[in-house]
Design a protein around this motif. Structure first.
Motif, PDB file in Angstrom:
ATOM      1  N   UNK A   1       0.836  -0.996   0.028  1.00 45.48           N
ATOM      2  CA  UNK A   1       0.045  -0.119  -0.037  1.00 45.48           C
ATOM      3  C   UNK A   1       1.031   1.126  -0.002  1.00 45.48           C
ATOM      4  N   UNK A   2       0.391   2.397  -0.805  1.00 47.21           N
ATOM      5  CA  UNK A   2       1.290   3.519  -0.867  1.00 47.21           C
ATOM      6  C   UNK A   2       1.157   4.251   0.533  1.00 47.21           C
ATOM      7  N   UNK A   3       2.208   5.120   0.759  1.00 46.36           N
ATOM      8  CA  UNK A   3       2.255   5.876   2.211  1.00 46.36           C
ATOM      9  C   UNK A   3       1.100   6.894   2.185  1.00 46.36           C
ATOM     10  N   UNK A   4       0.359   6.829   3.106  1.00 45.25           N
ATOM     11  CA  UNK A   4      -0.947   7.885   3.209  1.00 45.25           C
ATOM     12  C   UNK A   4      -0.485   9.194   3.164  1.00 45.25           C
ATOM     13  N   UNK A   5      -1.409   9.864   2.669  1.00 46.67           N
ATOM     14  CA  UNK A   5      -1.511  11.582   2.597  1.00 46.67           C
ATOM     15  C   UNK A   5      -1.204  12.047   4.205  1.00 46.67           C
ATOM     16  N   UNK A   6      -2.033  11.181   4.893  1.00 50.65           N
ATOM     17  CA  UNK A   6      -2.053  11.767   6.463  1.00 50.65           C
ATOM     18  C   UNK A   6      -1.020  11.398   7.252  1.00 50.65           C
ATOM     19  N   UNK A   7       0.184  10.621   6.823  1.00 46.98           N
ATOM     20  CA  UNK A   7       1.418  10.489   7.568  1.00 46.98           C
ATOM     21  C   UNK A   7       1.888  11.585   7.645  1.00 46.98           C
ATOM     22  N   UNK A   8       2.180  12.259   6.648  1.00 46.20           N
ATOM     23  CA  UNK A   8       2.970  13.682   6.803  1.00 46.20           C
ATOM     24  C   UNK A   8       2.031  14.617   7.615  1.00 46.20           C
ATOM     25  N   UNK A   9       0.784  14.885   7.522  1.00 49.39           N
ATOM     26  CA  UNK A   9       0.143  15.534   8.357  1.00 49.39           C
ATOM     27  C   UNK A   9       0.431  15.179   9.798  1.00 49.39           C
ATOM     28  N   UNK A  10       0.210  13.910  10.012  1.00 48.82           N
ATOM     29  CA  UNK A  10       0.405  13.507  11.378  1.00 48.82           C
ATOM     30  C   UNK A  10       1.925  13.737  12.119  1.00 48.82           C
ATOM     31  N   UNK A  11       2.884  13.561  11.071  1.00 51.23           N
ATOM     32  CA  UNK A  11       4.312  14.050  11.553  1.00 51.23           C
ATOM     33  C   UNK A  11       4.485  15.547  11.866  1.00 51.23           C
ATOM     34  N   UNK A  12       3.601  16.316  11.077  1.00 55.25           N
ATOM     35  CA  UNK A  12       3.840  17.644  11.363  1.00 55.25           C
ATOM     36  C   UNK A  12       2.875  18.130  12.506  1.00 55.25           C
ATOM     37  N   UNK A  13       1.846  17.511  12.753  1.00 47.63           N
ATOM     38  CA  UNK A  13       1.066  17.769  13.917  1.00 47.63           C
ATOM     39  C   UNK A  13       1.576  17.226  15.110  1.00 47.63           C
ATOM     40  N   UNK A  14       2.525  16.261  14.955  1.00 47.18           N
ATOM     41  CA  UNK A  14       3.325  15.901  16.273  1.00 47.18           C
ATOM     42  C   UNK A  14       4.164  16.881  16.723  1.00 47.18           C
ATOM     43  N   UNK A  15       5.021  17.383  15.744  1.00 54.45           N
ATOM     44  CA  UNK A  15       6.022  18.203  15.897  1.00 54.45           C
ATOM     45  C   UNK A  15       5.441  19.527  16.632  1.00 54.45           C
ATOM     46  N   UNK A  16       4.204  19.939  15.876  1.00 57.05           N
ATOM     47  CA  UNK A  16       3.578  20.869  16.741  1.00 57.05           C
ATOM     48  C   UNK A  16       3.176  20.911  17.953  1.00 57.05           C
ATOM     49  N   UNK A  17       2.574  19.610  18.167  1.00 59.69           N
ATOM     50  CA  UNK A  17       1.931  19.321  19.469  1.00 59.69           C
ATOM     51  C   UNK A  17       3.054  19.247  20.406  1.00 59.69           C
ATOM     52  N   UNK A  18       4.221  18.746  20.030  1.00 64.02           N
ATOM     53  CA  UNK A  18       5.569  18.578  20.815  1.00 64.02           C
ATOM     54  C   UNK A  18       6.006  19.939  21.333  1.00 64.02           C
ATOM     55  N   UNK A  19       5.914  21.100  20.312  1.00 62.85           N
ATOM     56  CA  UNK A  19       6.521  22.364  20.703  1.00 62.85           C
ATOM     57  C   UNK A  19       5.411  22.880  21.466  1.00 62.85           C
ATOM     58  N   UNK A  20       4.242  22.852  21.521  1.00 65.59           N
ATOM     59  CA  UNK A  20       3.302  23.352  22.241  1.00 65.59           C
ATOM     60  C   UNK A  20       3.272  22.689  23.765  1.00 65.59           C
TER      61      UNK A  20
END
Length: 149
Positions: free
Chosen positions: A1-20
């Motif tokens: 299965x191809x990599x999901x478009x949501x994985x990038x969003x999740x990685x970015x959201x994780x970074x933002x959540x960790x920074x917050x």
């Protein structure tokens, strides 16, 4: 299965959540420090008042009494300023916590979208396998009933 478009969003959201979370942690630390300084000032003021009382019982001059009163007034001013600092730190912490909660909710929403996408992919794959299996069974049946040419 191809990599999901949501994985990038999740990685970015994780970074933002960790920074917050880090900003919230720092704000919480500043708030704890401000409260600690407030408690220290309050304790020092209590000790200083106690000294005034015990020295007053022994007898002090009017000038010494005025010095004590001026110093207590300065302590009172410092306590008012420190209370303002505690309130500012409290507001900052609450804002940072709200920002963290917002980022956390976004992360969880992306994770839920990824989960749904994966569930749909599993269902789609199961249907494809069932279709292939049905076609294979149909061909076998056809071949067995009509003979192979």
């Amino acid at each position: 299965m191809a990599e999901s478009k949501y994985l990038l969003l999740i990685r970015l959201a994780e970074d933002k959540q960790k920074a917050a979370a880090e900003r919230m942690r720092l704000a919480q630390g500043r708030l704890a420090d401000a409260r600690s300084r407030q408690e220290q000032l309050d304790a020092f003021r209590g000790e200083y008042r106690q000294r005034l009382t015990s020295r007053g019982a022994q007898g002090i001059t009017a000038l010494q009494y005025q010095d004590f009163q001026r110093f207590l007034a300065r302590l009172d001013e410092a306590m008012v300023q420190q209370q303002g600092e505690v309130e500012r730190c409290t507001q900052r912490f609450l804002l940072e916590r709200q920002a963290w909660q917002h980022e956390y909710k976004k992360l969880k929403a992306y994770e839920k979208l990824l989960q749904r996408e994966q569930e749909r992919a599993v269902v789609r794959e199961a249907r494809l396998q069932q279709k292939a299996s049905d076609e294979f069974a149909t061909r076998r049946f056809w071949d067995s009933t009509h003979g192979e040419d």
